[in-house]
Design an enzyme around this catalytic site. Structure first.
Site, short mmCIF file in Angstrom:
data_model
loop_
_atom_site.label_atom_id
_atom_site.label_comp_id
_atom_site.label_asym_id
_atom_site.label_seq_id
_atom_site.Cartn_x
_atom_site.Cartn_y
_atom_site.Cartn_z
CG ASP A 138 -27.35 6.03 41.72
OD1 ASP A 138 -27.63 5.87 40.52
OD2 ASP A 138 -27.82 6.95 42.41
CB SER A 185 -31.13 18.78 35.20
OG SER A 185 -31.11 17.38 35.08
CG LEU A 205 -25.32 19.73 39.77
CD1 LEU A 205 -24.20 20.59 39.21
CD2 LEU A 205 -24.75 18.66 40.68
NE ARG A 219 -33.94 16.50 41.86
CZ ARG A 219 -33.45 16.78 40.66
NH1 ARG A 219 -33.04 17.98 40.37
NH2 ARG A 219 -33.35 15.85 39.75
CG ASP A 222 -36.20 7.38 39.84
OD1 ASP A 222 -36.15 6.14 39.84
OD2 ASP A 222 -35.68 8.10 38.97
CG ASN A 223 -38.03 2.80 39.35
OD1 ASN A 223 -38.32 1.62 39.53
ND2 ASN A 223 -36.79 3.23 39.50
CB CYS A 237 -39.40 13.72 40.07
SG CYS A 237 -39.96 13.55 41.75
CB CYS A 246 -45.25 17.07 26.79
SG CYS A 246 -44.65 15.37 26.78
#
Ligand SMILES: [Zn+2]
Lengths: 92, 375
Positions: free
Chosen positions: B60, B67, B69, B71, B128-129, B186, B333
């Site tokens: 990582d 934002s 935290l 999950r 995540d990608n 996500c 958006c």
């Protein structure tokens, strides 16, 4: 009638339904009926040439239609058709 | 050999015949690489550490954000701003100081993937990608290492084991990635905070079973979990004889390009984008333009730009007929992705004067009005 399960990312194109009952003797007919009912789903499921997109797989019950008769796979009353798109999320 | 300390710590494993001393020694000898220490990686890392997996590698390069935290339970409020890899290590050490933790503070790329993966027995993909997922798959196929895979979206998860001996790989399931923008991330789509806990622990369970050689591994089966319906479903996965994992034609490629992500994002035409500051100037000058917020109603409730009109992206095609094609429009958006698609929809319907607010409401909060909450 068969039940088509709509995955979360595509529900926004199907008036937020998580499953839709459709008629059709084959998977191709069932999907055609589905996209007639929800036209916004069409471009998310099919290419401009009308081919199922390669990041979307379709199952009749627990079998991938690519290993059955693809679009021509027969659908019986009470069968469940699953649309399973690839999702990347994990880290997020 | 287990030490006295290990025998005490793992006693609930040792008294189970399915694990026992032999199984615990297998866990101790095992080397597992977790790619991503976010939503999925968090529970996987914590439980594998607790279970006594001897070597756990972490990949990582991200930093803990508030934002996360909701999950990513391996990180805490005190860790905001810290490197995720350091914060994860700290939590894991606290859970179990007897294991080895190896930190790889890099983005996984075609250049470093084989070198990093080769020292491990099992890989757990919690990224995540799409580019990284294809990269991990191809590297696992080349190295012959099982990839314990999971992915999540909103309240739905998928899990399976790819690239195990004789089993299918990710490309057998999905030969190609979706074109950019068609599948929401996500960050754009949201995720139920509890979801990665459940799905991550399916992943951790499969890792432990592979190490122990116990039970029926999730090979050739795709587990689908729907939290709202509270239903698990299982689909059959087959090895595709035409897939690169069967033909042996696998090599690492440029995955960003493969996934249609341009190297340097092409600058949009001058008229296509407008900065939040310039939108503010238009509002203050009472310019005649229509600001359309294409987010979902629940996002609109979190925070909005006062003069905006809500038309969720999914409803836009139906609402086009009600809009004046000669009007002057700005769309926004959360981050700019969905509104760019919204701009395309309007332009395809013949609207000429359509601009996308760069960076969405997050950028608006940063650059114009910090009282609009970020989420
Ligand atoms: Zn394959």
């Amino acid at each position: 009638m068969a039940k088509i399960l709509i995955p979360t990312p595509l529900r926004q194109y199907a008036e937020k339904n998580n499953s839709v009952d459709v008629s059709g003797a084959t998977v191709g007919e069932a999907l055609a009926n589905l996209t007639t009912q929800f036209p916004d789903l069409r471009k998310n499921l099919f290419t401009d040439e009308g081919k199922l997109r390669s990041f979307v797989n379709v199952y009749v019950n627990d079998e991938d239609i690519r290993y059955l008769q693809k679009d021509a796979t027969a659908v019986a009353d009470g069968d469940t058709i699953s649309i399973v798109p690839s999702i990347a999320g994990g880290l997020c | 050999m287990l030490t006295q300390e290990e025998i005490s710590r793992y006693s609930r494993h040792l008294i189970m015949p399915e694990v026992g001393v032999e199984g615990q020694e297998k866990l101790k000898a095992a080397k597992v690489l977790l790619i991503g220490t976010g939503g999925l990686g968090a529970p996987v890392a914590m439980y594998l550490a607790a279970a006594g997996v001897g070597t756990i590698g972490l990949v990582d390069f991200d930093v803990v954000d508030v934002s996360n935290l909701q999950r990513q339970v391996i990180h805490g409020t005190k860790d905001i701003g810290k490197k995720k890899i350091d914060s994860a290590e700290e939590t894991m050490r606290d859970i179990n100081p007897l294991i080895k933790i190896v930190k790889h503070e890099v983005a996984l790329t075609s250049a470093n993937a084989l070198e990093i993966l080769k020292d491990y027995d099992i890989i757990a993909d919690g990224t995540d990608n799409f580019p990284t997922r294809f990269l991990i798959n191809d590297a696992c196929v080349m190295l012959g290492k099982p990839n314990v895979y999971a992915s999540i979206f909103r309240f739905e998860g998928q899990a399976t084991i790819f690239a195990a001996e004789g089993g299918p790989c990710y490309r057998c399931l999905y030969p190609e990635p979706p074109p950019p923008g068609l599948v929401p991330s996500c960050a754009e789509g949201g995720v139920l905070g509890i979801l990665p806990g459940v799905v991550g622990l399916l992943q951790a369970t499969e890792v432990v079973k592979l190490i122990l050689g116990a039970g029926e591994p999730l090979i050739g089966r795709l587990m689908l979990y729907d939290a709202l319906a509270m239903k698990f479903r299982e689909l059959k996965l087959r090895k595709n004889p035409e897939c690169i994992c069967a033909t042996g034609e696998v090599k690492l490629i440029d995955y960003e390009q493969f996934c249609g992500i341009p190297k340097q994002p092409e600058p949009p035409p001058m008229s296509a984008e407008i900065s939040p500051k310039d939108v503010k100037t238009l509002i203050d000058a009472k310019e005649n333009f229509i600001l359309i917020d294409v987010r979902e109603p629940h996002e609109f409730q979190i925070g909005r730009i006062p003069t905006s009109t809500l038309i969720p992206l999914g409803d836009l095609p139906k609402k086009v007929a009600e809009l004046d094609p000669n009007g002057n429009y700005v769309l926004h958006c959360k981050m700019g992705g969905r509104s760019a698609k919204g701009c395309d929809i309007l332009r395809q319907s013949g609207f000429k004067n359509v601009r996308n607010m760069t960076g969405g409401i997050l950028a608006w909060s940063d650059q114009v009005d910090p009282s609009v909450p970020k989420y």
